[in-house]
Scaffold this motif. Structure first.
Motif, PDB file in Angstrom:
ATOM      1  N   GLU A 160      11.453 -80.239  -3.435  1.00 14.75           N
ATOM      2  CA  GLU A 160      10.509 -81.143  -2.784  1.00 14.75           C
ATOM      3  C   GLU A 160       9.268 -80.334  -2.446  1.00 14.75           C
ATOM      4  O   GLU A 160       9.360 -79.173  -2.038  1.00 14.75           O
ATOM      5  N   MET A 161       8.127 -80.957  -2.606  1.00 11.77           N
ATOM      6  CA  MET A 161       6.876 -80.229  -2.496  1.00 11.77           C
ATOM      7  C   MET A 161       5.815 -81.134  -1.880  1.00 11.77           C
ATOM      8  O   MET A 161       5.854 -82.350  -2.058  1.00 11.77           O
ATOM      9  N   THR A 162       4.882 -80.536  -1.179  1.00 13.53           N
ATOM     10  CA  THR A 162       3.694 -81.235  -0.693  1.00 13.53           C
ATOM     11  C   THR A 162       2.487 -80.374  -1.012  1.00 13.53           C
ATOM     12  O   THR A 162       2.490 -79.168  -0.734  1.00 13.53           O
ATOM     13  N   VAL A 163       1.481 -80.991  -1.602  1.00 10.84           N
ATOM     14  CA  VAL A 163       0.214 -80.320  -1.836  1.00 10.84           C
ATOM     15  C   VAL A 163      -0.850 -81.057  -1.036  1.00 10.84           C
ATOM     16  O   VAL A 163      -0.961 -82.284  -1.135  1.00 10.84           O
ATOM     17  N   THR A 164      -1.589 -80.320  -0.221  1.00  9.50           N
ATOM     18  CA  THR A 164      -2.713 -80.875   0.514  1.00  9.50           C
ATOM     19  C   THR A 164      -3.973 -80.605  -0.295  1.00  9.50           C
ATOM     20  O   THR A 164      -4.241 -79.467  -0.687  1.00  9.50           O
ATOM     21  N   ALA A 215       2.880 -85.972  -1.976  1.00  6.36           N
ATOM     22  CA  ALA A 215       4.293 -85.588  -1.891  1.00  6.36           C
ATOM     23  C   ALA A 215       4.900 -85.632  -3.288  1.00  6.36           C
ATOM     24  O   ALA A 215       4.655 -86.583  -4.045  1.00  6.36           O
ATOM     25  N   ILE A 216       5.683 -84.618  -3.605  1.00  2.00           N
ATOM     26  CA  ILE A 216       6.259 -84.498  -4.942  1.00  2.00           C
ATOM     27  C   ILE A 216       7.765 -84.269  -4.831  1.00  2.00           C
ATOM     28  O   ILE A 216       8.223 -83.431  -4.051  1.00  2.00           O
ATOM     29  N   ALA A 217       8.517 -85.019  -5.635  1.00  3.34           N
ATOM     30  CA  ALA A 217       9.953 -84.765  -5.808  1.00  3.34           C
ATOM     31  C   ALA A 217      10.145 -84.288  -7.240  1.00  3.34           C
ATOM     32  O   ALA A 217       9.684 -84.939  -8.184  1.00  3.34           O
ATOM     33  N   ILE A 218      10.791 -83.143  -7.391  1.00  5.21           N
ATOM     34  CA  ILE A 218      11.100 -82.601  -8.717  1.00  5.21           C
ATOM     35  C   ILE A 218      12.589 -82.807  -8.947  1.00  5.21           C
ATOM     36  O   ILE A 218      13.417 -82.314  -8.175  1.00  5.21           O
ATOM     37  N   THR A 219      12.906 -83.573  -9.980  1.00  5.83           N
ATOM     38  CA  THR A 219      14.296 -83.944 -10.223  1.00  5.83           C
ATOM     39  C   THR A 219      14.816 -83.387 -11.540  1.00  5.83           C
ATOM     40  O   THR A 219      14.053 -83.130 -12.473  1.00  5.83           O
ATOM     41  N   ARG A 220      16.134 -83.230 -11.577  1.00  2.00           N
ATOM     42  CA  ARG A 220      16.834 -82.811 -12.796  1.00  2.00           C
ATOM     43  C   ARG A 220      17.144 -84.045 -13.635  1.00  2.00           C
ATOM     44  O   ARG A 220      16.935 -85.179 -13.192  1.00  2.00           O
ATOM     45  N   GLY A 221      17.673 -83.800 -14.814  1.00  2.00           N
ATOM     46  CA  GLY A 221      18.041 -84.891 -15.707  1.00  2.00           C
ATOM     47  C   GLY A 221      19.054 -85.854 -15.119  1.00  2.00           C
ATOM     48  O   GLY A 221      19.062 -87.040 -15.466  1.00  2.00           O
TER      49      GLY A 221
END
Length: 152
Positions: free
Chosen positions: A141-145, A128-134
């Motif tokens: 939000e992303m999920t890679v299997t 699970a990935i959260a991509i945040t700003r400064g």
């Protein structure tokens, strides 16, 4: 054995040339390798039509951070298996402007994945990935299997 952030960065930039092309850097890796933080710099050549990072660049950042988790958590298994991304989903939540950061976290215990691989199966696991700003707001939000395909 997990990697320190310098070894992780070196391994990722050598095995995935796009990491260097995009200028992705690695800020941290947890002691157990189950969390990796990666950054994408604010560069005009990576901008979209609204002046922030292109959606494809953000996706690449998230996928790269998830690959960092795979390398850090399962490095000892990579002599016996090839890691492959099998599915990815991303949801863009807020406009991203400036530098962005991806925090990737393994969603299953490492031991469970390793046990499946040792039993001769092809384990799948999510990152699970959260991509945040400064400002800390979640831009995506992303999920890679991933899977570890046993070498034959």
């Amino acid at each position: 054995m997990t990697l320190d952030v310098a070894a992780l960065a070196d391994g990722m930039t050598q095995s995935v040339p796009l990491v260097k092309t995009l200028g992705i850097t690695f800020a941290s890796v947890s002691p157990d390798g189950t969390e990796v933080v990666a950054d994408l710099p604010d560069r005009p050549d990576l901008h979209n039509h609204v002046g922030g990072p292109h959606a494809g660049a953000m996706f690449s950042l998230g996928e790269t951070a998830s690959g960092g988790v795979v390398l850090a958590a399962f490095g000892a298994q990579l002599a016996d298996a090839v890691p492959l991304a099998v599915n990815a989903q991303i949801a863009y939540r807020k406009l991203a402007v400036g530098d962005v950061r991806a925090t990737a976290k393994l969603a299953r215990p490492v031991a469970d994945v390793v046990a499946e691989l040792a039993a001769g199966t092809r384990p799948e696991f999510d990152v699970a990935i959260a991509i945040t700003r400064g400002d800390g707001a979640v831009a995506a939000e992303m999920t890679v299997t991933w899977t570890l395909r046993p070498n034959r």
